[in-house]
Motif scaffolding. Structure first.
Motif, PDB file in Angstrom:
ATOM      1  N   LEU A 161      17.751  10.133 -10.263  1.00  0.00           N
ATOM      2  CA  LEU A 161      17.213  10.184  -8.902  1.00  0.00           C
ATOM      3  C   LEU A 161      18.073   9.364  -7.948  1.00  0.00           C
ATOM      4  CD1 LEU A 161      15.108  10.896  -6.791  1.00  0.00           C
ATOM      5  CD2 LEU A 161      13.698   8.999  -7.630  1.00  0.00           C
ATOM      6  N   VAL A 162      18.499   8.196  -8.384  1.00  0.00           N
ATOM      7  CA  VAL A 162      19.373   7.374  -7.549  1.00  0.00           C
ATOM      8  C   VAL A 162      20.636   8.146  -7.183  1.00  0.00           C
ATOM      9  CG1 VAL A 162      20.704   5.225  -7.411  1.00  0.00           C
ATOM     10  CG2 VAL A 162      18.469   5.243  -8.556  1.00  0.00           C
ATOM     11  N   GLU A 163      21.195   8.840  -8.151  1.00  0.00           N
ATOM     12  CA  GLU A 163      22.408   9.621  -7.901  1.00  0.00           C
ATOM     13  C   GLU A 163      22.154  10.741  -6.891  1.00  0.00           C
ATOM     14  OE1 GLU A 163      26.078  11.576 -10.455  1.00  0.00           O
ATOM     15  OE2 GLU A 163      24.107  11.390 -11.408  1.00  0.00           O
ATOM     16  N   LYS A 164      21.020  11.410  -7.010  1.00  0.00           N
ATOM     17  CA  LYS A 164      20.695  12.492  -6.071  1.00  0.00           C
ATOM     18  C   LYS A 164      20.527  11.954  -4.653  1.00  0.00           C
ATOM     19  CE  LYS A 164      18.519  15.516  -9.493  1.00  0.00           C
ATOM     20  NZ  LYS A 164      17.252  16.100  -9.993  1.00  0.00           N
ATOM     21  N   VAL A 165      19.894  10.795  -4.535  1.00  0.00           N
ATOM     22  CA  VAL A 165      19.715  10.192  -3.218  1.00  0.00           C
ATOM     23  C   VAL A 165      21.068   9.807  -2.631  1.00  0.00           C
ATOM     24  CG1 VAL A 165      18.704   8.272  -1.943  1.00  0.00           C
ATOM     25  CG2 VAL A 165      17.398   9.386  -3.756  1.00  0.00           C
ATOM     26  N   LYS A 166      21.931   9.260  -3.458  1.00  0.00           N
ATOM     27  CA  LYS A 166      23.268   8.884  -3.002  1.00  0.00           C
ATOM     28  C   LYS A 166      24.023  10.093  -2.436  1.00  0.00           C
ATOM     29  CE  LYS A 166      27.248   6.897  -2.459  1.00  0.00           C
ATOM     30  NZ  LYS A 166      27.468   6.184  -1.173  1.00  0.00           N
ATOM     31  N   HIS A 167      23.890  11.224  -3.103  1.00  0.00           N
ATOM     32  CA  HIS A 167      24.598  12.432  -2.651  1.00  0.00           C
ATOM     33  C   HIS A 167      23.948  13.069  -1.422  1.00  0.00           C
ATOM     34  CE1 HIS A 167      27.535  12.394  -5.785  1.00  0.00           C
ATOM     35  NE2 HIS A 167      26.669  12.575  -6.765  1.00  0.00           N
ATOM     36  N   ASN A 227       0.830  -1.203   0.000  1.00  0.00           N
ATOM     37  CA  ASN A 227       0.000   0.000   0.000  1.00  0.00           C
ATOM     38  C   ASN A 227       0.870   1.262   0.000  1.00  0.00           C
ATOM     39  OD1 ASN A 227      -2.400   1.465  -0.009  1.00  0.00           O
ATOM     40  ND2 ASN A 227      -2.560   1.486   2.234  1.00  0.00           N
ATOM     41  N   ALA A 228       1.810   1.290  -0.930  1.00  0.00           N
ATOM     42  CA  ALA A 228       2.748   2.415  -1.000  1.00  0.00           C
ATOM     43  C   ALA A 228       2.100   3.630  -1.664  1.00  0.00           C
ATOM     44  CB  ALA A 228       4.000   1.997  -1.757  1.00  0.00           C
ATOM     45  N   ASN A 229       2.710   4.770  -1.439  1.00  0.00           N
ATOM     46  CA  ASN A 229       2.277   6.027  -2.029  1.00  0.00           C
ATOM     47  C   ASN A 229       3.437   6.566  -2.852  1.00  0.00           C
ATOM     48  OD1 ASN A 229       0.514   8.299  -2.407  1.00  0.00           O
ATOM     49  ND2 ASN A 229       1.781   9.431  -0.950  1.00  0.00           N
ATOM     50  N   LEU A 230       3.194   6.895  -4.133  1.00  0.00           N
ATOM     51  CA  LEU A 230       4.291   7.299  -5.005  1.00  0.00           C
ATOM     52  C   LEU A 230       4.878   8.637  -4.552  1.00  0.00           C
ATOM     53  CD1 LEU A 230       5.882   6.489  -7.527  1.00  0.00           C
ATOM     54  CD2 LEU A 230       4.306   7.888  -8.867  1.00  0.00           C
ATOM     55  N   PRO A 231       6.158   8.654  -4.181  1.00  0.00           N
ATOM     56  CA  PRO A 231       6.763   9.886  -3.686  1.00  0.00           C
ATOM     57  C   PRO A 231       7.320  10.747  -4.810  1.00  0.00           C
ATOM     58  CG  PRO A 231       8.308   8.084  -3.447  1.00  0.00           C
ATOM     59  CD  PRO A 231       7.064   7.503  -4.069  1.00  0.00           C
ATOM     60  N   THR A 232       7.417  12.043  -4.552  1.00  0.00           N
ATOM     61  CA  THR A 232       8.114  12.942  -5.460  1.00  0.00           C
ATOM     62  C   THR A 232       9.620  12.783  -5.262  1.00  0.00           C
ATOM     63  OG1 THR A 232       8.222  14.759  -3.866  1.00  0.00           O
ATOM     64  CG2 THR A 232       6.220  14.613  -5.257  1.00  0.00           C
ATOM     65  N   GLU A 233      10.388  13.410  -6.136  1.00  0.00           N
ATOM     66  CA  GLU A 233      11.846  13.375  -5.975  1.00  0.00           C
ATOM     67  C   GLU A 233      12.252  13.931  -4.616  1.00  0.00           C
ATOM     68  OE1 GLU A 233      15.157  16.092  -7.974  1.00  0.00           O
ATOM     69  OE2 GLU A 233      14.509  14.500  -9.347  1.00  0.00           O
ATOM     70  N   GLU A 234      11.639  15.029  -4.223  1.00  0.00           N
ATOM     71  CA  GLU A 234      11.945  15.643  -2.931  1.00  0.00           C
ATOM     72  C   GLU A 234      11.582  14.706  -1.780  1.00  0.00           C
ATOM     73  OE1 GLU A 234      10.265  17.118  -5.372  1.00  0.00           O
ATOM     74  OE2 GLU A 234      11.761  18.617  -6.010  1.00  0.00           O
ATOM     75  N   TYR A 280      13.057  11.001   2.556  1.00  0.00           N
ATOM     76  CA  TYR A 280      12.977   9.674   3.171  1.00  0.00           C
ATOM     77  C   TYR A 280      14.382   9.126   3.462  1.00  0.00           C
ATOM     78  CZ  TYR A 280       7.944   8.779   2.389  1.00  0.00           C
ATOM     79  OH  TYR A 280       6.575   8.796   2.425  1.00  0.00           O
ATOM     80  N   ALA A 281      15.275   9.288   2.511  1.00  0.00           N
ATOM     81  CA  ALA A 281      16.642   8.798   2.694  1.00  0.00           C
ATOM     82  C   ALA A 281      17.332   9.506   3.851  1.00  0.00           C
ATOM     83  CB  ALA A 281      17.435   8.982   1.408  1.00  0.00           C
ATOM     84  N   GLN A 282      17.101  10.801   3.978  1.00  0.00           N
ATOM     85  CA  GLN A 282      17.723  11.553   5.075  1.00  0.00           C
ATOM     86  C   GLN A 282      17.101  11.193   6.420  1.00  0.00           C
ATOM     87  OE1 GLN A 282      17.142  15.449   3.268  1.00  0.00           O
ATOM     88  NE2 GLN A 282      19.312  15.566   2.736  1.00  0.00           N
ATOM     89  N   VAL A 283      15.799  10.942   6.426  1.00  0.00           N
ATOM     90  CA  VAL A 283      15.147  10.445   7.645  1.00  0.00           C
ATOM     91  C   VAL A 283      15.752   9.101   8.047  1.00  0.00           C
ATOM     92  CG1 VAL A 283      12.997   9.463   8.543  1.00  0.00           C
ATOM     93  CG2 VAL A 283      12.959  11.674   7.372  1.00  0.00           C
ATOM     94  N   ALA A 284      15.913   8.214   7.066  1.00  0.00           N
ATOM     95  CA  ALA A 284      16.476   6.894   7.334  1.00  0.00           C
ATOM     96  C   ALA A 284      17.868   6.999   7.949  1.00  0.00           C
ATOM     97  CB  ALA A 284      16.532   6.081   6.042  1.00  0.00           C
TER      98      ALA A 284
END
Length: 235
Positions: free
Chosen positions: A170-176, A132-139, A144-148
């Motif tokens: 997007l993967v690259e942005k999350v990595k950074h 039951n996921a909700n599609l997130p925006t890039e932001e 979410y990654a920073q919360v984690a």
């Protein structure tokens, strides 16, 4: 116990899918860094034990990604526990985990448990719909990654595209956006090129479905990922 921090390529096997002993040997001897056993649909204890016994004939680390409590068994090197950060149902974030620990807490070796902060990114996938996921925006994904990392101190954020090739940018942005938390990419990798592209921007690349469709293509992804480190000196 933190050998997993150096893993770059992982094969993911579904206990509910058939694989020949010959193909399994090729996977385990391929140079991949680890084998994850886990799936979404109808995973049973018998299936899990059978696959574990087969993989254990080889030296590759073997991980159980826990999809239900009933399929948990001793004998794995690590137990990865998904928590779905963008689920609209908190049972996929905490309730199932709470119930499992309430039942089995006294038996758990806590050093073997690693929590994966899943972000579901393919609305067409069974895993997305099942949780039951909700599609997130890039932001949203970056947050979410920073919360984690900063609030929950999770070892992994798993960007799950399950069945489709994802957004490399997007993967690259999350990595950074994170420092210590490892970024795991999974979904839709079918070629060496795709494996290379994601290995350049993620800490770990998980290859799954292509194993059952084209074993040779799956095996080629190992070298493709390792070659990224040879060419660039790693991430």
């Amino acid at each position: 116990m933190e050998e997993y921090r150096n893993w770059r390529h992982i094969f993911k096997l579904d206990p509910n899918k058939e694989i020949s002993e010959e193909d399994l040997e090729k996977l385990c001897e391929s140079g991949t860094d680890a084998i994850i056993i886990g799936g979404t649909d109808d995973v049973t204890l018998d299936q899990t034990i059978h696959l574990l016994a087969s993989v254990r004939r080889y030296s590759v680390p073997c991980v159980l990604e826990v999809s239900n409590v009933e399929s948990v068994t001793p004998g794995f090197d690590f137990y990865f526990i998904p928590t779905v950060l963008n689920s609209q149902d908190k049972k996929w974030m905490i309730d199932l985990h709470h119930q499992a620990i309430k039942t089995y807490g006294e038996l758990i070796d806590w050093e073997e448990l690693m929590v994966e902060g899943y972000i579901m990114l393919n609305p067409e996938s069974k895993a997305y719909q099942h949780t039951n996921a909700n599609l997130p925006t890039e932001e949203d994904v970056i947050a979410y990654a920073q919360v984690a990392e900063h609030l929950f101190h999770l070892p992994f954020v798993y960007l799950e595209y399950s069945g489709t090739y994802g957004d490399r940018a997007l993967v690259e942005k999350v990595k950074h956006a994170v420092n210590e938390t490892l970024i795991v990419y999974g979904g839709g990798i079918t070629t060496k090129q795709e494996a290379t592209e994601m290995a350049e921007v993620a800490d770990m690349v998980v290859v799954g479905n292509i194993i059952y469709d084209d074993i040779k293509a799956a095996l080629r992804t190992v070298h493709a990922v390792k070659k990224v480190d040879q060419n660039e000196g790693g991430l």
